[in-house]
Design an enzyme around this catalytic site. Sequence first.
Site, PDB file in Angstrom:
ATOM      1  N   GLU A 211       0.839  -1.105  -0.224  1.00 51.38           N
ATOM      2  CA  GLU A 211       0.116  -0.024  -0.008  1.00 51.38           C
ATOM      3  C   GLU A 211       1.046   1.296   0.136  1.00 51.38           C
ATOM      4  OE1 GLU A 211      -3.151   0.529  -0.361  1.00 51.38           O
ATOM      5  OE2 GLU A 211      -4.125  -1.209   0.595  1.00 51.38           O
ATOM      6  N   ILE A 212       1.910   1.182   0.834  1.00 51.78           N
ATOM      7  CA  ILE A 212       2.863   2.319   0.689  1.00 51.78           C
ATOM      8  C   ILE A 212       3.488   2.691  -0.354  1.00 51.78           C
ATOM      9  CG2 ILE A 212       5.148   3.370   1.659  1.00 51.78           C
ATOM     10  CD1 ILE A 212       4.542   1.735   4.270  1.00 51.78           C
TER      11      ILE A 212
END
Length: 225
Positions: A211-212
């Site tokens: 996600e980052i």
Amino acid sequence: MQMNPHMTQQTHSARLLASATDVWQAMQAHRFVVDIERDQLPAEAFARYLSYEGRFVETAMAIFGYALVKADTIAHKHWLIGVLNALSTEQVPYFERTLAALNLPAAHDDAPLPAAVAAFDSGMLEIARNGTYEEVIVSMLAAEWMYGTWCTRADQTPSRNPFVREWVALHAEPTFLSQVQWLKDQVDGWSEQRFDFARSSAIFRKVLALEIDFHSACYAALTLS
């Protein structure tokens, strides 16, 4: 070795979160999140995000479809059918409407994606396709709990951009938050034998790391002062 009595009192979801504090906090403090909270998200970053996330909604439907097939009770299947319905009747129309309103091209499955976005998409789909029901649930708990947390916070200071404001609100409303709670209840309800902490923690951390990188890709090639 003597067990810490406090460890045995923790829920499974709390243990997962504690095992991923670094990546969880990194995502909660991500530039994309902070920019939305401060109402200063660059228009180009938002446009990139819309194109990437719009594609992922289709992948999310496939992921929950795998969960539906692998679910072990009719009650779980009923809930997952509701999740699929929400994705198709709420999130898909949002992207169609927003992309059209902003004169952005519709998402196409054959359009090339940045490596980080493709890795997120394929990584999540691989867990769903090859993993157990429990692993699919843990992966979606990581993603949706993360979204529900920062969007609930950001929703307290709504963006002036109506499309950003609507997207945040979709992830801070009771329907979405009840979905997050359902995922947590699933994980917390498993027996110690059913809950593979080592494997679940690895998946939880992997999803947050993906996600980052996914959200960082929205800023690629931007020229900012």
